[in-house]
Design a protein around this motif. Structure first.
Motif, mmCIF file in Angstrom:
data_model
loop_
_atom_site.group_PDB
_atom_site.id
_atom_site.type_symbol
_atom_site.label_atom_id
_atom_site.label_comp_id
_atom_site.label_asym_id
_atom_site.label_seq_id
_atom_site.Cartn_x
_atom_site.Cartn_y
_atom_site.Cartn_z
ATOM 1 N N ASP A 165 43.302 49.723 35.062
ATOM 2 C CA ASP A 165 42.445 50.193 36.162
ATOM 3 C C ASP A 165 41.140 50.741 35.622
ATOM 4 O O ASP A 165 40.149 50.830 36.335
ATOM 5 N N LEU A 166 41.113 51.120 34.356
ATOM 6 C CA LEU A 166 39.896 51.657 33.739
ATOM 7 C C LEU A 166 39.090 50.506 33.139
ATOM 8 O O LEU A 166 39.647 49.455 32.830
ATOM 9 N N PRO A 167 37.777 50.723 32.968
ATOM 10 C CA PRO A 167 36.990 49.657 32.342
ATOM 11 C C PRO A 167 37.511 49.372 30.936
ATOM 12 O O PRO A 167 37.860 50.300 30.219
ATOM 13 N N HIS A 168 37.601 48.110 30.618
ATOM 14 C CA HIS A 168 38.052 47.766 29.264
ATOM 15 C C HIS A 168 37.461 46.443 28.839
ATOM 16 O O HIS A 168 37.061 45.643 29.660
ATOM 17 N N GLU A 169 37.450 46.250 27.548
ATOM 18 C CA GLU A 169 36.925 44.994 27.017
ATOM 19 C C GLU A 169 37.986 43.911 27.185
ATOM 20 O O GLU A 169 39.131 44.199 27.510
#
Ligand SMILES: Nc1nc2c(ncn2[C@@H]2O[C@H](COP(=O)(O)OP(=O)(O)OP(=O)(O)O)[C@@H](O)[C@H]2O)c(=O)[nH]1
Ligand SMILES: [Mg+2]
Length: 428
Positions: free
Chosen positions: A334-338
């Motif tokens: 749910d969090l920004p990630h690569e």
């Protein structure tokens, strides 16, 4: 994430009491992640980090770990910043501890003491406490001659306390005696656990273990699965801090069509986990070694999660669980990630324990791994074929086992190949 600490008079010392400088030695590989982590560990132990010092060297200095010039620089830095604690990223010998304290006039500790101290403050179960104390004493024993103020009873602070705020022994004979007693007690606790495991193996309920770096979300995933099972009341402790979980926790989980497995939550790892601690925790982590399937949980939102994966794999190998069947679980999606680099040849799942996204796929993948290609059957094994009954107890997923006059009755699911072998005993 501060921790309440006490001085000799049992007064609460605030977090400000520890004003720390971190020191790292870079031999070849980049240590920036490991220093960042040391920062987190220092904070978890109640220290405020004022500054960092890194020295690149070919090999550590035997007397002081870092070079002579750097020691002087460190002493000046400590004085200018009014630091009262210096934390080294690498394990120091007794002599190095004493030399560094003499040269800087400040208490010196290392990553190992720091980790052991956090574990000591967090351990809650009898077994957990004993394991941590054993690891602490193991660390102390070879350093007694070089005893600096770090390990002495005087002054207290990080590294002087055992579990339960009890002061650690400083006398060699007492330490040896205490280590002996702890080992004895651990042996007894272990045999109780062995019995529990044997009981579980008999019923052949498969075991799935959550493993991974600290703070990756192992406990959160366990709680989410429990919630999906309507068992919120069995929730485990989950928190944004290093080493939230110290004791192995296990819970039963029901799948569709009466299938069941046991889910195990474990302590998280960090880089350079002290060897004495791994040794001490081997007993509880044995549950992982006996698991049928590992869920390697990764915090995908952390940019250097590859490093976390590598550390976890290394510790698993050290524990003897390197080649186990596993699913890679990339959590916190749910969090920004690569972009996540999936591991080839392994099942990879992206999910979020927070939103629940991807959790169904995880349960399906678990079910698939544990029960795929299995056939449900009822078998009656004559008593003369006891070896088959024991084999089934080991290898099949037994839901009912009953001793009848004609033999042992099983309701189970078993591999296709096994089904063909034992078909003659099937009762319809
Ligand atoms: N945003 C987000 N946060 C999560 C997710 N899963 C877990 N967290 C948070 O991450 C933190 C760590 O979660 P835990 O489940 O305690 O992590 P752990 O792997 O059990 O950690 P240790 O017990 O310390 O080894 C908590 O604050 C969780 O609420 C997720 O999917 N998304
Ligand atoms: Mg946990």
């Amino acid at each position: 994430m501060s921790m309440v600490r006490f001085n000799e008079q049992n007064e609460v010392i605030s977090e400000e009491s520890y004003r720390a400088i971190l020191v790292g030695l870079e031999i070849g590989a980049d240590i920036s992640y490991s220093m960042e982590e040391l920062d987190g560990l220092a904070e978890a132990a109640g220290a405020t980090v004022l500054g960092r010092m890194i020295q690149s060297m070919e090999k550590p200095n035997t007397a002081t770990m870092i070079g002579k010039g750097k020691v002087e620089e460190l002493a000046q830095m400590a004085q200018a910043m009014e630091a009262d604690l210096i934390i080294f990223n690498d394990e120091l010998s007794g002599m190095q501890l004493r030399n560094l304290e003499e040269a800087t006039g400040v208490r010196v500790i290392d990553r190992t003491i720091l980790i052991l101290d956090i574990f000591a403050a967090r351990a809650t179960s009898r077994e957990g406490k004993l394991q941590v104390e054993l690891a602490q004493l193991k660390y102390r024993l070879p350093r007694l001659t070089g005893f600096g103020r770090s390990l002495s009873r005087l002054g207290g602070g990080i590294g002087t306390r055992g579990p339960g705020e009890k002061k650690l022994e400083t006398d060699r004979r007492h330490i040896e005696r205490r280590m002996y007693d702890i080992r004895e007690e651990l042996r007894q606790l272990k045999s109780t656990r062995g019995t529990q495991r044997a009981r579980r193996q008999k019923s052949s309920v498969p075991v799935v273990a959550l493993v991974g770096y600290t703070n990756a979300g192992k406990s959160a995933i366990m709680n989410r699965i429990l919630a999906m099972n309507g068992r919120e009341e069995k929730n485990v402790f989950e928190e944004d801090m290093l080493f939230a979980t110290l004791d192995v926790q296990q819970r039963g989980v029901d799948l569709q069509n009466g299938r069941r497995f046991v889910l195990i939550d474990t302590v998280g790892f960090v880089s350079k986990l002290p060897h004495s601690l791994i040794e001490a925790f081997k007993a509880t982590l044995e549950e992982v070694v006996y698991a049928d399937l590992l869920l390697h949980v990764v915090d995908a939102s952390y940019e250097n999660h590859d490093f976390h994966i590598a550390v976890t794999e290394r510790v698993m190998k050290e524990l003897g669980a390197g080649g186990k069947d596993k699913i890679m679980v990339f959590n916190k999606c749910d969090l920004p990630h690569e972009q996540i680099i999936m591991e080839p040849g392994t099942e990879n799942i992206e999910l979020s324990a927070r939103t629940g996204q991807g959790m169904d796929q995880l349960l399906e993948a678990i079910e698939d791994k544990l029960f795929s290609g299995r056939i449900r059957a009822r078998l009656l094994i004559p008593f003369s074929r006891g070896e088959i009954a024991s084999y089934l107890c080991e290898e099949a997923d037994v839901s009912v086992m009953d001793y009848r006059p004609e033999g042992t009755y099983f309701e189970l699911s078993l591999k296709e190949a096994d089904y063909q072998r034992f078909r003659e005993y099937e009762i319809i």
